[in-house]
Enzyme design. Structure first.
Site, short mmCIF file in Angstrom:
data_model
loop_
_atom_site.label_atom_id
_atom_site.label_comp_id
_atom_site.label_asym_id
_atom_site.label_seq_id
_atom_site.Cartn_x
_atom_site.Cartn_y
_atom_site.Cartn_z
N HIS A 64 -3.54 2.88 -11.79
CA HIS A 64 -3.73 3.37 -10.43
C HIS A 64 -3.03 4.72 -10.36
O HIS A 64 -1.83 4.82 -10.60
CB HIS A 64 -3.13 2.41 -9.40
N CYS A 65 -3.77 5.76 -10.05
CA CYS A 65 -3.23 7.11 -10.04
C CYS A 65 -2.79 7.52 -8.64
O CYS A 65 -3.62 7.58 -7.73
CB CYS A 65 -4.28 8.10 -10.57
N PRO A 66 -1.51 7.82 -8.46
CA PRO A 66 -1.05 8.21 -7.12
C PRO A 66 -1.55 9.59 -6.69
O PRO A 66 -1.64 9.87 -5.51
CB PRO A 66 0.48 8.20 -7.25
#
Length: 107
Positions: A64-66
């Site tokens: 999950h890429c912030p």
């Protein structure tokens, strides 16, 4: 960046009507084949994982890429790598340009 943000990262279809009831009953207790939170059947060998941030299962889940506030998975991974590569190239360009411009400003 836009493609990474807008494309579906690989969220599987939630339509359980295409499966027979007997099959669903046999896999409901197997977390490798069925996600109880999403109520989806995970395809065997698809590397599907549940993301706690997005609260969905994603096929080919990488992370999950912030920075893009989205999961990176099977369907948007190549666009994420393109985004990452162009960001690194831009950073290198800025650093090299600064090294050429700053000495000229001082002298």
């Amino acid at each position: 960046y836009t493609a990474v943000c807008l494309l579906n990262p690989g969220i599987p279809d939630r339509d359980l009507s295409k499966y027979r009831k007997e099959y669903l009953d046999s896999i409901k207790d197997d977390p490798a084949q069925f996600c109880k939170k999403c109520q989806i059947v995970r395809q065997i060998g698809s590397h599907t994982h549940h993301c706690r941030e997005c609260d969905v299962c994603v096929e080919g889940y990488d992370h999950h890429c912030p920075w893009v506030t989205k999961c990176v998975g099977k369907r948007n991974l190549k666009f994420f790598y393109s985004f990452l590569g162009t960001t690194i190239l831009l950073l290198v360009y800025i650093i090299l340009s600064a090294q050429l411009i700053i000495p000229e400003m001082r002298g």
